[in-house]
Design a protein around this motif. Structure first.
Motif, PDB file in Angstrom:
ATOM      1  N   SER A 122       1.122  -1.086   0.001  1.00  0.00           N
ATOM      2  CA  SER A 122      -0.128  -0.084  -0.019  1.00  0.00           C
ATOM      3  C   SER A 122       0.883   1.180  -0.146  1.00  0.00           C
ATOM      4  O   SER A 122       0.574   2.364  -0.781  1.00  0.00           O
TER       5      SER A 122
ATOM      6  N   VAL B 132      -4.264  -0.314  -6.703  1.00  0.00           N
ATOM      7  CA  VAL B 132      -4.573  -0.998  -5.492  1.00  0.00           C
ATOM      8  C   VAL B 132      -4.166  -2.542  -5.523  1.00  0.00           C
ATOM      9  O   VAL B 132      -4.535  -3.091  -6.552  1.00  0.00           O
TER      10      VAL B 132
ATOM     11  N   SER C 270      -7.619   1.389  -9.752  1.00  0.00           N
ATOM     12  CA  SER C 270      -8.864   1.482  -8.437  1.00  0.00           C
ATOM     13  C   SER C 270     -10.076   1.727  -9.244  1.00  0.00           C
ATOM     14  O   SER C 270     -10.981   1.338  -8.736  1.00  0.00           O
TER      15      SER C 270
ATOM     16  N   ARG D  89     -14.646  -6.448  -6.466  1.00  0.00           N
ATOM     17  CA  ARG D  89     -13.665  -6.993  -5.528  1.00  0.00           C
ATOM     18  C   ARG D  89     -14.019  -8.138  -4.397  1.00  0.00           C
ATOM     19  O   ARG D  89     -13.293  -8.843  -4.307  1.00  0.00           O
TER      20      ARG D  89
END
Length: 249
Positions: A79, A87, A198, A206
């Protein structure tokens, strides 16, 4: 758009991601060409040329400016290393990293369960194997520094006593090799996970991708890659596997 490198492991994982996202109502296009390596694929996601790809922790960190493998919380490490808008979703149990393995006879002769046990061989063992030239493969010097063991380098020789292999190498199961534990984490982790831009994958997508995190083990990935290497289409292998796990109708 989903992209992948040319390895059987990445191609079948990309197919798994595509099937899950499609079932979740996402529109998915597959890049027409494969990338040269996982690092190149990761850079394509970061650059916005594709929206999602299978990635591996150590390969991704090597691809990022200033990225490096650090102990502790890998999710937090990734991250911090990734640029805004890219991401790393939670990883699966499966790894496509380097492992060190020995034959059952060698393990029994020297009582080997861990890399730390190699010291009991008194410097008589050699280190080689198909993955010995991999960036993540430990050297004789790194093993000596971490574990105080002495090995002789044997290059890519498959006759070495201690073999550096990909964790998905079918020889591990076929030949009944003993994978040595690495308590000091000399070899960096290489779990597979979805690397996304993203906006490319919404919350529903997701959640769908997260469903493979537990069932996709290194053993399962090895079996799937073997099917693809034997000529089965990645999409067919992915659909059959997903249905067998109750993840796809």
């Amino acid at each position: 758009m989903i992209g992948t490198d040319g390895s059987a492991e990445s191609r079948v994982v990309a197919a798994i991601y595509r099937e899950l996202l499609t079932a979740a109502g996402q529109e998915v296009w597959t890049a027409s060409a494969t990338y040269a390596s996982p690092a190149d694929t990761a850079q394509a996601v970061v650059a916005g040329r594709i929206g999602i790809a299978p990635a591996y922790e150590s390969a991704l960190l090597r691809a990022l400016p200033g990225g490096r493998t650090m102990p502790g919380d890998m999710e937090a490490t990734l991250s911090m290393a990734l640029p805004p808008g890219t991401v790393a979703l939670p990883s699966s149990a499966a790894q496509r990293g380097v492992v060190l393995a020995v034959t059952k006879a060698t393990a029994k002769r020297h009582t080997l369960r861990s890399l730390a046990d190699l010291g009991s061989a008194g410097g008589r063992l050699t280190l080689g194997g198909d993955a010995s030239g991999d960036p993540d493969a430990p050297s004789t010097s790194s093993l000596k520094q971490a574990y105080g063991v002495t090995l002789t380098a044997a290059g890519t020789s498959g006759r070495a006593d201690v073999l550096a292999l990909r964790s998905t190498d079918p020889a591990i199961t076929r030949d009944g090799l003993v994978v040595l534990a690495d308590p000091k984490s000399v070899v960096p982790p290489a779990h597979v996970f979805p690397l996304i831009s993203s906006p490319a994958v919404d919350a529903t997508g997701r959640a769908a991708l997260a469903r493979v995190n537990t069932p996709l083990t290194t053993g399962q990935l090895t079996a799937l890659a073997s099917l693809v290497n034997a000529g089965e289409a990645p999409g067919k292998a992915a659909r059959t596997w997903l249905r067998s796990k109750g993840l796809l109708r």
